[in-house]
Write an enzyme that holds these catalytic residues in place. Structure first.
Site, short mmCIF file in Angstrom:
data_model
loop_
_atom_site.label_atom_id
_atom_site.label_comp_id
_atom_site.label_asym_id
_atom_site.label_seq_id
_atom_site.Cartn_x
_atom_site.Cartn_y
_atom_site.Cartn_z
N SER A 1 0.82 -1.20 0.00
CA SER A 1 0.00 0.00 0.00
C SER A 1 0.85 1.26 0.00
O SER A 1 1.85 1.34 0.72
CB SER A 1 -0.90 -0.01 1.23
OG SER A 1 -1.52 1.24 1.40
N TYR B 1 10.43 12.73 11.05
CA TYR B 1 10.70 13.27 12.36
C TYR B 1 12.12 12.94 12.74
O TYR B 1 12.75 13.35 13.57
CB TYR B 1 9.72 12.69 13.40
CG TYR B 1 8.44 13.45 13.47
CD1 TYR B 1 8.30 14.53 14.32
CD2 TYR B 1 7.38 13.12 12.67
CE1 TYR B 1 7.11 15.24 14.37
CE2 TYR B 1 6.20 13.81 12.71
CZ TYR B 1 6.07 14.87 13.57
OH TYR B 1 4.90 15.57 13.63
#
Length: 188
Positions: free
Chosen positions: A175, A188
């Site tokens: 996906s 991050y």
């Protein structure tokens, strides 16, 4: 070190480009004959919803014999019922693809009771829509168990027979959402 001159490189590139466009143009009007999957034994993981369910419907319309796996009993049974309405022979199993032992046990049952799987669609997957620091350890482990390890266990269970029969296909569904989550986590 290259010995060809840029002019020859350009001609080769243009020749390849023109050939590719002509080939694509011809294929617009002369479609490639699709392979028949009628009668093939197709096992689809994660068949209770989403892409797995849609894939099951497409194979059912093409007269494949189906083995459907999903962790969700209600979902896999609904998919099976719809596939039967479409004319397919269907067996539904509740399998937790995060557990290697369940995969191997269900695979043995399929081989013994139903037959040789000739098309395996590794579709089961889970994602966690949170950044790395907000995702709990068990969620990360489950993502790896289902999205990566399960595909290896199912392939190990069914590939040897496909190789012995010199016939079979393995499809692994990934996906874009998983990629986005991973990218977000890494950002991050």
């Amino acid at each position: 070190e290259k010995t060809m001159n840029p002019f020859v490189d350009l001609l080769l590139f243009l020749g390849t480009l023109i050939y590719s466009y002509l080939e694509a143009f011809v294929k617009l009007f002369v479609p490639v004959k699709r392979k028949s999957v009628s009668g093939e034994l197709v096992l689809i993981t994660g068949a209770g919803h989403g892409i797995g369910r849609a894939t099951a419907f497409e194979f059912a319309k093409r007269q494949s014999r189906l083995v459907l796996w999903d962790i969700n009993k209600h979902g896999v049974e609904d998919t099976a019922a719809e596939c039967e309405r479409l004319g397919a022979t269907v067996q539904a199993f509740v399998v937790d693809c995060s557990k290697r032992e369940e995969i191997y046990s269900a695979a043995e049952k399929v081989k013994k009771d139903i037959g040789d799987v000739s098309i395996l669609v590794n579709n089961a997957g889970v994602i966690t829509a949170a950044d790395l620091l907000s995702t709990q350890d068990h969620q990360i482990e489950r993502m790896f168990e289902v999205n990566i390890l399960a595909h290896m266990w199912t392939t190990r269970a069914f590939l040897p027979t496909m190789m012995n029969n010199n016939h079979g296909h393995i499809v692994t569904v990934a996906s874009a959402a998983g990629h986005l989550v991973t990218s977000f986590m890494v950002a991050y």
